[in-house]
Design a protein around this motif. Structure first.
Motif, PDB file in Angstrom:
ATOM      1  N   ASN A 137      13.424   6.885  -0.664  1.00 36.89           N
ATOM      2  CA  ASN A 137      14.654   6.636  -0.168  1.00 36.89           C
ATOM      3  C   ASN A 137      16.154   5.403  -0.126  1.00 36.89           C
ATOM      4  N   ASP A 138      15.327   4.422  -1.496  1.00 38.17           N
ATOM      5  CA  ASP A 138      16.808   3.903  -1.926  1.00 38.17           C
ATOM      6  C   ASP A 138      16.573   4.240  -3.338  1.00 38.17           C
ATOM      7  N   GLY A 139      17.675   4.770  -3.164  1.00 32.76           N
ATOM      8  CA  GLY A 139      17.890   5.257  -4.092  1.00 32.76           C
ATOM      9  C   GLY A 139      18.568   7.001  -4.769  1.00 32.76           C
ATOM     10  N   GLN A 281       9.229  -0.203   4.571  1.00 28.93           N
ATOM     11  CA  GLN A 281       8.524   0.052   2.932  1.00 28.93           C
ATOM     12  C   GLN A 281       9.619  -0.448   2.042  1.00 28.93           C
ATOM     13  N   TRP A 282      10.960  -0.651   1.927  1.00 32.55           N
ATOM     14  CA  TRP A 282      12.004  -1.313   1.407  1.00 32.55           C
ATOM     15  C   TRP A 282      11.518  -2.345   0.543  1.00 32.55           C
ATOM     16  N   HIS A 283      11.503  -1.528  -1.077  1.00 31.95           N
ATOM     17  CA  HIS A 283      11.563  -2.955  -2.102  1.00 31.95           C
ATOM     18  C   HIS A 283       9.771  -2.944  -1.894  1.00 31.95           C
ATOM     19  N   THR A 284       9.351  -1.888  -1.838  1.00 31.71           N
ATOM     20  CA  THR A 284       7.611  -1.668  -2.262  1.00 31.71           C
ATOM     21  C   THR A 284       6.823  -0.597  -2.244  1.00 31.71           C
TER      22      THR A 284
HETATM   23 ZN   LIG Z   1      16.893  -1.538  -2.747  1.00 37.87          ZN
END
Ligand SMILES: [Zn+2]
Length: 311
Positions: A137-139, A281-284
């Motif tokens: 998700n983050d990217g 789940q951010w940065h996990t």
């Molecule tokens: Zn990030």
């Protein structure tokens, strides 16, 4: 498939026919293939970490370049060196710009960061906090939408220019030091008009930044800095989402997020960050394809296609 514009185009054609004028061809908005976009999200995750200096990051640069080449789009790497905020060493940061449609003129800028965070420092398990982020998700989510749009715009050139901006060095920052994030966008916001920059030939209509747009049950409010500093542009984008009936976009103020749009806002360029920051789940280590959905990418892709082909 009949698009919204197809119906409007038919009505216009009828009116022009009755008035005896020539009938223009109706603009068609191409379809967004959500499964194709989701495949591009998975493909990035399979490259492994895309942290600074990693083979995965270079592999993704080459995928952006080969996708551009395959679809007849110009692609430029804009590289500089910076100090790694996490490691302290020197890293190479490369923004990438892919241009579609006619050159020059007023252009839509579409951005996403393609690097991933080197550590999962918010993981509930302390033993796993030094692992690199998968970053589905983050990217990968925003990049997947942009890569698929490149394929579409290569096949169906837009009537006005579109620049895809892939930002590097977004996610290696340290907590409490916002200036250590967004290295690529900070640099590009200062240098985009320099000689030799592919962006210097045109004028930005506005930047739309995608970040964390792949989560299941996507819900994107109006990010607070975008709304404060580029209210008209933000409302224009959310109004279009409303007209299209895209339920992921909720026209209420969200929280402020330091992201790649912020240096451009400071430079006076209209910029809106499309981000669902309510992501457990951010940065996990759990930021994987399993918590993402093709339907979410579809919401964002359809909005952007409308803004590109029905400006
Ligand atoms: Zn990030």
């Amino acid at each position: 498939m009949c698009s919204r514009n197809g119906i409007r185009g038919a009505a216009l054609a009828l009116a022009l026919a009755l008035s005896g004028m020539a009938i223009p061809a109706a603009a068609e908005v191409p379809d967004f293939d959500a499964d194709r976009a989701f495949g591009l999200l998975r493909a990035q995750c399979e490259m492994g970490t895309r942290k600074p200096g990693s083979p995965g990051l270079e592999e993704l640069r080459q995928l952006i370049e080969s996708t551009a080449e395959e679809h007849g789009l110009a692609c430029v790497r804009l590289c500089f060196t910076a100090t790694d905020p996490l490691g302290g060493g020197e890293i190479q940061v490369c923004n990438m710009v892919v241009s579609a449609g006619p050159s020059g003129g007023e252009r839509l800028w579409l951005g996403a960061h393609y690097d991933t965070r080197p550590v999962c420092d918010r993981d509930p398990d302390p033993a796993r906090r030094s692992e690199p982020l998968v970053g589905a998700n983050d990217g990968a989510s925003g990049v997947a939408v942009l890569l698929h749009l490149m394929e579409i715009l290569g096949r169906t050139p837009p009537s006005a220019g579109v620049d895809f901006i892939f930002f590097d060095g977004e996610d290696s920052g340290t907590t409490g030091a916002p200036g250590t994030y967004c290295l690529g966008s900070q640099h590009l916001a200062r240098t985009w008009q320099d000689m030799g920059s592919p962006l210097a030939a045109g004028e930005p209509r506005g930047l739309i930044l995608l970040d964390m747009v792949g989560e299941k049950d996507l819900r994107i409010p109006m990010e607070r800095y975008s709304l404060a500093w580029a209210a008209a542009w933000t409302r224009q984008v959310f109004d279009r989402a409303g007209q299209l009936g895209l339920h992921a976009f909720v026209p209420v103020p969200g929280q402020p997020v330091i992201d790649d749009h912020e240096p451009f806002l400071r430079a006076g360029i209209p910029a809106v960050d499309l981000i669902d920051f309510d992501f457990p789940q951010w940065h996990t280590t759990a930021d994987t394809p399993e918590v993402c959905a093709p339907e979410s990418l579809d919401q964002v892709g359809r909005l952007l296609l409308s803004l590109i082909y029905e400006p």
